[in-house]
Design an enzyme around this catalytic site. Structure first.
Site, PDB file in Angstrom:
ATOM      1  N   PHE A  38       0.835  -1.202   0.000  1.00  0.00           N
ATOM      2  CA  PHE A  38       0.000   0.000   0.000  1.00  0.00           C
ATOM      3  C   PHE A  38       0.876   1.261   0.000  1.00  0.00           C
ATOM      4  O   PHE A  38       0.681   2.156  -0.833  1.00  0.00           O
ATOM      5  CB  PHE A  38      -0.958  -0.008   1.201  1.00  0.00           C
ATOM      6  N   THR A  94      -6.399  -3.120   9.720  1.00  0.00           N
ATOM      7  CA  THR A  94      -4.993  -3.551   9.642  1.00  0.00           C
ATOM      8  C   THR A  94      -4.414  -3.713  11.040  1.00  0.00           C
ATOM      9  O   THR A  94      -3.760  -4.717  11.344  1.00  0.00           O
ATOM     10  CB  THR A  94      -4.174  -2.532   8.822  1.00  0.00           C
ATOM     11  N   LYS A 107       0.790 -17.906  18.480  1.00  0.00           N
ATOM     12  CA  LYS A 107       0.270 -18.889  19.437  1.00  0.00           C
ATOM     13  C   LYS A 107       0.417 -20.302  18.870  1.00  0.00           C
ATOM     14  O   LYS A 107       0.851 -21.222  19.549  1.00  0.00           O
ATOM     15  CB  LYS A 107      -1.205 -18.559  19.695  1.00  0.00           C
ATOM     16  N   ARG A 108       0.066 -20.456  17.590  1.00  0.00           N
ATOM     17  CA  ARG A 108       0.084 -21.780  16.958  1.00  0.00           C
ATOM     18  C   ARG A 108       1.484 -22.362  16.871  1.00  0.00           C
ATOM     19  O   ARG A 108       1.696 -23.536  17.150  1.00  0.00           O
ATOM     20  CB  ARG A 108      -0.540 -21.678  15.547  1.00  0.00           C
ATOM     21  N   TYR A 147      -5.833   5.403  13.565  1.00  0.00           N
ATOM     22  CA  TYR A 147      -4.453   4.952  13.805  1.00  0.00           C
ATOM     23  C   TYR A 147      -4.205   4.794  15.301  1.00  0.00           C
ATOM     24  O   TYR A 147      -3.774   3.740  15.764  1.00  0.00           O
ATOM     25  CB  TYR A 147      -3.501   5.971  13.202  1.00  0.00           C
ATOM     26  N   THR A 177      10.457   8.646  13.370  1.00  0.00           N
ATOM     27  CA  THR A 177      11.727   8.139  12.853  1.00  0.00           C
ATOM     28  C   THR A 177      11.883   8.559  11.398  1.00  0.00           C
ATOM     29  O   THR A 177      10.891   8.629  10.665  1.00  0.00           O
ATOM     30  CB  THR A 177      11.753   6.609  13.003  1.00  0.00           C
TER      31      THR A 177
HETATM   32  P1  NAD Z   1       5.622   2.572   5.915  1.00  0.00           P
HETATM   33  O1  NAD Z   1       4.305   3.095   5.481  1.00  0.00           O
HETATM   34  O2  NAD Z   1       6.837   2.938   5.141  1.00  0.00           O
HETATM   35  O3  NAD Z   1       5.591   0.988   6.007  1.00  0.00           O
HETATM   36  C1  NAD Z   1       4.442   0.251   6.340  1.00  0.00           C
HETATM   37  C2  NAD Z   1       4.391  -0.968   5.438  1.00  0.00           C
HETATM   38  O4  NAD Z   1       3.229  -1.743   5.768  1.00  0.00           O
HETATM   39  C3  NAD Z   1       4.257  -0.595   3.954  1.00  0.00           C
HETATM   40  O5  NAD Z   1       5.173  -1.349   3.198  1.00  0.00           O
HETATM   41  C4  NAD Z   1       2.808  -0.945   3.621  1.00  0.00           C
HETATM   42  O6  NAD Z   1       2.631  -1.283   2.268  1.00  0.00           O
HETATM   43  C5  NAD Z   1       2.572  -2.114   4.565  1.00  0.00           C
HETATM   44  N1  NAD Z   1       1.156  -2.364   4.879  1.00  0.00           N
HETATM   45  C6  NAD Z   1       0.215  -1.455   5.221  1.00  0.00           C
HETATM   46  N2  NAD Z   1      -0.961  -2.059   5.443  1.00  0.00           N
HETATM   47  C7  NAD Z   1      -0.753  -3.390   5.242  1.00  0.00           C
HETATM   48  C8  NAD Z   1      -1.589  -4.534   5.300  1.00  0.00           C
HETATM   49  N3  NAD Z   1      -2.897  -4.430   5.621  1.00  0.00           N
HETATM   50  N4  NAD Z   1      -1.049  -5.748   5.017  1.00  0.00           N
HETATM   51  C9  NAD Z   1       0.261  -5.866   4.675  1.00  0.00           C
HETATM   52  N5  NAD Z   1       1.092  -4.816   4.593  1.00  0.00           N
HETATM   53  C10 NAD Z   1       0.590  -3.591   4.884  1.00  0.00           C
HETATM   54  O7  NAD Z   1       5.804   3.011   7.442  1.00  0.00           O
HETATM   55  P2  NAD Z   1       7.021   2.807   8.449  1.00  0.00           P
HETATM   56  O8  NAD Z   1       7.471   4.149   8.861  1.00  0.00           O
HETATM   57  O9  NAD Z   1       8.009   1.854   7.919  1.00  0.00           O
HETATM   58  O10 NAD Z   1       6.268   2.178   9.705  1.00  0.00           O
HETATM   59  C11 NAD Z   1       6.366   0.802  10.024  1.00  0.00           C
HETATM   60  C12 NAD Z   1       5.612   0.531  11.325  1.00  0.00           C
HETATM   61  O11 NAD Z   1       6.181   1.300  12.388  1.00  0.00           O
HETATM   62  C13 NAD Z   1       4.121   0.898  11.257  1.00  0.00           C
HETATM   63  O12 NAD Z   1       3.383  -0.084  11.947  1.00  0.00           O
HETATM   64  C14 NAD Z   1       4.051   2.227  11.995  1.00  0.00           C
HETATM   65  O13 NAD Z   1       2.804   2.410  12.590  1.00  0.00           O
HETATM   66  C15 NAD Z   1       5.161   2.073  13.024  1.00  0.00           C
HETATM   67  N6  NAD Z   1       5.670   3.386  13.411  1.00  0.00           N
HETATM   68  C16 NAD Z   1       6.498   4.096  12.582  1.00  0.00           C
HETATM   69  C17 NAD Z   1       6.933   5.346  12.969  1.00  0.00           C
HETATM   70  C18 NAD Z   1       7.856   6.170  12.113  1.00  0.00           C
HETATM   71  O14 NAD Z   1       8.158   7.308  12.473  1.00  0.00           O
HETATM   72  N7  NAD Z   1       8.377   5.674  11.011  1.00  0.00           N
HETATM   73  C19 NAD Z   1       6.519   5.901  14.207  1.00  0.00           C
HETATM   74  C20 NAD Z   1       5.651   5.155  14.996  1.00  0.00           C
HETATM   75  C21 NAD Z   1       5.251   3.899  14.605  1.00  0.00           C
END
Ligand code: NAD
Ligand code: UDP
Length: 326
Positions: A38, A94, A107-108, A147, A177
């Site tokens: 996505f 999600t 768990k499995r 979110y 980050t």
């Molecule tokens: P990102 O958007 O670059 O990466 C998220 C990835 O998840 C993408 O590759 C997207 O295609 C995939 N994805 C989304 N929905 C999906 C689904 N239903 N099934 C399978 N894949 C799916 O974001 P990121 O910065 O790499 O963040 C990664 C994780 O870290 C996330 O869970 C985010 O909430 C968490 N996070 C990131 C930050 C940050 O600053 N980067 C801060 C807090 C939390």
């Protein structure tokens, strides 16, 4: 030498996921990267496809999947406000259905599962800086709720699967980050400002720029994820991972303009609703339990990130949604 494991990284083609997969592949683990692409694309992990210990699966974590693995990093979720607000119902699914599916898998097969939670569980915090005990100030019906509440409920599921079913969990709360391989049209503040500065276009500050964030460089964050996954047996979190050096968004804009040697001017735009006024992690717990602390300061990380964006062929990227930066 550490035992080699089979490790699933959901969201593995995203910003944090690609850096994590790279590290795990180079350590020799058997790495399964799962993504629905996505907010990412296959070419983010193209350089890993030739490695015999790397495998890529297109799958959406709201659907069950059956794999045999030792560790799961659950990173799948759009992370940028424009992207998680594009289809908010899907964002909730999600976080929640994804957590149920991966906890069921853990768990499995008896795997350890780490949840990428977020500083957004603290909402617009009234306690500053934010320690893990703070329970947050989230608007449950606002634009960010899909979110924030999704991630909060995922934490609930993780702790209930742990208490009820003995699942081996780890929960990290990630603060802002940044670094190379952020999506250029991702809409987050660092990538927006850098792309605008490099093009000498106006830097878009939402509100008056007095809101604060604390920015962690990606290498530090990935080291923290790894430390938590492989940390003490009895430490499941939640633990904050982030850089405690706090900046206003206005300061960030000025630093980016200076480091990119840009002619951009600052332009003020309306502040989105529920935009947190301040954010800064307390990281004493990560220091004590994991021996972890960030090493890269904002300016040093920005220099590397600006270099990355300067060399990027933007035509290789598509905008994930119509709301992405154009
Ligand atoms: P990102 O958007 O670059 O990466 C998220 C990835 O998840 C993408 O590759 C997207 O295609 C995939 N994805 C989304 N929905 C999906 C689904 N239903 N099934 C399978 N894949 C799916 O974001 P990121 O910065 O790499 O963040 C990664 C994780 O870290 C996330 O869970 C985010 O909430 C968490 N996070 C990131 C930050 C940050 O600053 N980067 C801060 C807090 C939390
Ligand atoms: N922001 C901004 N200009 C932009 C993008 C973001 O001023 O072009 C602001 C945004 O309103 C927020 C902060 O920068 O106050 C961080 O936004 P981001 O989307 O990176 O992440 P958040 O921490 O809000 O989830």
């Amino acid at each position: 030498m550490a035992t080699l494991k089979r490790i699933l990284v959901t969201g593995g083609a995203g910003f944090l996921g690609t850096h994590l997969c790279e590290r795990l592949v180079h350590e020799g683990h058997d790495v399964i990267c799962l993504d629905n692409f996505f907010t990412s694309q296959k070419n983010n992990v193209a350089h890993l496809l030739d490695h015999h210990n790397f495998e890529l699966i297109r799958h959406d974590i709201i659907q069950p999947i059956f794999l045999e693995v030792d560790q799961i990093y659950n990173l799948a979720c759009p992370a940028s406000p424009v992207h998680y607000q594009h289809n908010p119902i899907k964002t909730v699914k999600t976080s929640i259905m994804g957590a149920v599916n991966l906890l069921g898998m853990a768990k499995r097969v008896g795997a350890r599962v780490l949840q990428a939670s977020t500083s957004e569980v603290y909402g617009d915090p009234q306690v500053h800086p934010q320690p893990e005990e703070y329970r947050g100030n989230v608007n449950p019906i606002g634009l960010r709720a899909c979110y924030d509440e999704g991630k909060r409920c995922a934490e609930t599921l993780f702790f209930d699967y742990h208490r009820q079913n003995g699942v081996d969990i780890r929960v990290v709360r990630i603060f802002n980050t940044f670094g190379p391989r952020m999506h250029p049209y991702d809409g987050r503040v660092v990538s927006n400002f850098i792309i605008q500065a490099l093009a000498n276009k106006p830097i878009t500050i939402y509100g008056n720029g007095s809101q604060t964030r604390s920015f962690c460089y990606v290498d530090d964050l990935v080291r923290g994820l790894h430390a938590m996954m492989n940390g003490p047996e009895d430490f499941i979190g939640p633990v904050n991972l982030g850089n405690p050096h706090e900046f206003t968004i206005r300061e960030l804009a000025e630093i980016v303009i200076e480091l990119a040697d840009s002619k951009s001017v600052i332009e003020f735009r309306p502040l989105p609703s529920d935009d947190p006024a301040q954010r800064k992690p307390v990281i004493d717990l990560a220091k004590e339990k994991l021996g972890w602390a960030p090493r890269v300061e904002l300016r040093d990380g920005l220099v590397k990130t600006i270099d990355y964006f300067r060399g990027l062929d933007l035509s290789r990227f598509r905008t994930p949604t119509s709301h992405s930066l154009q």
